[in-house]
Design a protein around this motif. Structure first.
Motif, mmCIF file in Angstrom:
data_model
loop_
_atom_site.group_PDB
_atom_site.id
_atom_site.type_symbol
_atom_site.label_atom_id
_atom_site.label_comp_id
_atom_site.label_asym_id
_atom_site.label_seq_id
_atom_site.Cartn_x
_atom_site.Cartn_y
_atom_site.Cartn_z
ATOM 1 N N GLY A 188 0.831 -1.203 0.000
ATOM 2 C CA GLY A 188 0.000 0.000 0.000
ATOM 3 C C GLY A 188 0.863 1.248 0.000
ATOM 4 N N ILE A 189 1.854 1.281 -0.875
ATOM 5 C CA ILE A 189 2.869 2.343 -0.856
ATOM 6 C C ILE A 189 2.318 3.705 -1.258
ATOM 7 C CG2 ILE A 189 3.651 1.980 -3.240
ATOM 8 C CD1 ILE A 189 6.551 2.371 -2.132
ATOM 9 N N LYS A 190 1.141 3.757 -1.894
ATOM 10 C CA LYS A 190 0.611 5.038 -2.353
ATOM 11 C C LYS A 190 -0.172 5.796 -1.269
ATOM 12 C CE LYS A 190 0.167 3.442 -7.156
ATOM 13 N NZ LYS A 190 -0.769 3.256 -8.291
ATOM 14 N N GLY A 191 -0.396 5.186 -0.124
ATOM 15 C CA GLY A 191 -1.050 5.896 0.977
ATOM 16 C C GLY A 191 -0.218 7.101 1.389
ATOM 17 N N GLN B 141 10.942 -0.656 -2.039
ATOM 18 C CA GLN B 141 10.030 -0.912 -3.159
ATOM 19 C C GLN B 141 8.625 -0.996 -2.570
ATOM 20 O OE1 GLN B 141 11.347 -4.817 -4.584
ATOM 21 N NE2 GLN B 141 9.655 -5.787 -3.474
ATOM 22 N N GLY B 142 7.594 -1.124 -3.434
ATOM 23 C CA GLY B 142 6.249 -1.209 -2.892
ATOM 24 C C GLY B 142 5.229 -1.633 -3.922
ATOM 25 N N SER B 143 4.014 -1.889 -3.433
ATOM 26 C CA SER B 143 2.915 -2.307 -4.298
ATOM 27 C C SER B 143 1.641 -1.579 -3.894
ATOM 28 C CB SER B 143 2.707 -3.821 -4.184
ATOM 29 O OG SER B 143 2.457 -4.182 -2.840
ATOM 30 N N ASP B 144 0.702 -1.523 -4.854
ATOM 31 C CA ASP B 144 -0.575 -0.869 -4.579
ATOM 32 C C ASP B 144 -1.504 -1.160 -5.753
ATOM 33 O OD1 ASP B 144 -2.584 0.949 -3.515
ATOM 34 O OD2 ASP B 144 -0.935 1.930 -2.459
ATOM 35 N N ILE B 145 -2.705 -0.589 -5.715
ATOM 36 C CA ILE B 145 -3.606 -0.692 -6.855
ATOM 37 C C ILE B 145 -3.045 0.155 -7.997
ATOM 38 C CG2 ILE B 145 -5.624 -1.162 -5.411
ATOM 39 C CD1 ILE B 145 -6.476 1.740 -5.827
ATOM 40 N N GLU B 146 -3.519 -0.078 -9.210
ATOM 41 C CA GLU B 146 -2.942 0.588 -10.371
ATOM 42 C C GLU B 146 -3.482 1.995 -10.599
ATOM 43 O OE1 GLU B 146 -1.828 -1.902 -13.824
ATOM 44 O OE2 GLU B 146 -3.078 -3.449 -12.867
#
Length: 444
Positions: free
Chosen positions: A12-15, A33-38
């Protein structure tokens, strides 16, 4: 244990908090690094500029050797977190990791029910110019300095997450009833702040006019700020005008210095006073502090001003009655000869119904009011209140507007249009700016 040998993966790196923390670690030399929705979020810009790898959510992202930092919006059954547990990886929640990270610095945590982001932003601006500093601001701003000795952070009271922090100093701006989906009463809120205050190591800086904060008892010194000469630090000879605010500051009754801030409203003077108090306690001189106070550009979505034709359009995050009052007061100070039109989008059904009467009274301070339907959050899709309930409590002239119904705003010419809310009302403000500009171009 936090180590630069690890590769930190943010779920949830975009929070706003997560992206800021990722930027801090990257700036301090950690691998991130990170992950999130597109879907695109405004926080992506900083992450992309820092060349932090981002990928769509997938259990395949989780590999042996990673250390996981999980956003608080994601439950333990999230596919990436489930995979991390299968591999036996170390998993931190955002606030727990941050609480451990700040132990390596002289840390100052800014909390309170209102004013956290603006105060943290001002503190980071001044402190960052005076000495190497890392900082995390709730608007998604994060900065890491490998030489940092200080760490300034915004500490959110929601679900008592800030109890993961044991800072050297705490700035507490106020205590008010908010987050009614979690807190039962203002006494419950105050209980959380009391616990937090007692976790500080060197001192608490608290707003002296707040009746709850006056009841604090801690093992460390409490430095009250306000306009009372009996406070540890107080503002006197306040002059507010269209250019901002000027005031003198006394510390324990003795003149410390004179200051100017290019911002508006009493609340911003108090925020500045809290920052001055911390910097004075840490030994910085008045003239050094004054130099940077007057150059503070503000933070995202806090009284952001644009001129659109003859209108003044202001976007602000205000989503609680106390914040609405402060924002309207600031608009009237900066634009004393213009009418102020409030456009408000309530944020969550639980907050709206709990504070319905207070919202109506605060919005009535504007010359005219328009409302936008209640913003639904991930945790609240419906409730026992409607936007019409709030409209009826204000007056019969209040209109409900939307992206498909901006007509009530199109006839204004010289007013201040104040868009307020914590949801997506900033998008509505941008849409209005384009529509109003296009309409007036046709009339040229």
């Amino acid at each position: 244990m936090i180590s630069k040998d690890s590769l930190y993966h943010f779920v949830g790196i975009k929070g706003s908090g997560m992206s800021a923390l990722a930027l801090i670690l990257a700036g301090e030399g950690y691998r991130v690094q990170g992950s999130d929705i597109e879907k695109y979020f405004f926080t992506q810009q900083g992450l992309e500029e820092a060349q932090i790898p981002m990928m769509p959510f997938s259990a395949d992202n989780i590999q042996p050797g990673l250390t996981i930092i999980a956003g608080n919006a994601f439950t333990d059954d999230h596919p990436e977190l489930a995979k991390a547990r299968e591999l036996g990886l170390t998993i931190y929640r955002y606030h727990d990791f941050l609480g451990e990270l700040i132990q390596s610095y002289t840390s100052v945590a800014v909390t309170g029910c209102h004013g956290k982001t603006s105060t943290t932003g001002l503190l980071a601006h001044c402190l960052g110019h005076l000495t190497p500093t890392s900082y995390l601001i709730g608007d998604g701003t994060g900065y890491g300095n490998e030489a940092a000795e200080y760490f300034a952070l915004e500490a959110c009271e929601y679900r008592r997450h800030f109890l993961a922090y044991e800072p050297d100093y705490a700035i507490i701006t106020n205590v008010d009833f908010d987050h009614p989906d979690y807190y039962h009463s203002i006494e419950d809120v105050f209980d959380a702040f009391k616990t937090f205050a007692n976790q500080t190591k060197k001192g608490v800086i608290a707003y002296g006019e707040d009746p709850y904060l006056r009841q604090l008892e801690t093992a460390v010194p409490i430095h009250y700020y306000g306009v009372d000469p009996e406070d540890y630090i107080c503002a006197q000879n306040i002059r507010r005008n269209e250019e901002g605010s000027d005031f003198d500051v006394l510390v324990e009754g003795q003149l410390f210095g004179s200051f100017h801030i290019p911002s508006y409203g009493k609340h911003n003077i108090m925020n500045a006073l809290a920052v001055i108090c911390f910097l004075q306690l840490e030994g910085f001189k008045a003239d050094e502090i004054a130099r940077y106070l007057k150059t503070f550009p503000g933070v995202k979505r806090r009284f952001s001003v644009k001129q659109v034709q003859d209108l003044i359009v202001i976007d602000d995050y205000a989503h609680h009655p106390s914040e609405i009052r402060a924002t309207i007061d600031a608009a009237k100070q900066k634009y004393p000869h213009r009418r102020v039109v409030a456009v408000f989008q309530p944020h969550t059904f639980s907050r709206t119904i709990a504070l319905l009467k207070d919202f109506a009274e605060a919005l009535s301070l504007a010359d005219e009011v328009h409302l936008v339907d209640i913003f639904t959050s991930a945790r609240e899709q419906s409730g026992q209140v409607t936007i019409q309930d709030l409209a009826q409590m204000i007056n019969d002239k209040v209109e409900i507007i939307s992206a498909n119904h901006l007509s009530p705003l199109m006839d204004y010419q010289d007013e201040v249009i104040l868009f307020m809310g914590a949801g997506d009302i900033d998008n509505l403000a941008h849409q209005f700016e384009k529509a109003y500009g296009a309409l007036n171009l046709k009339h040229l």
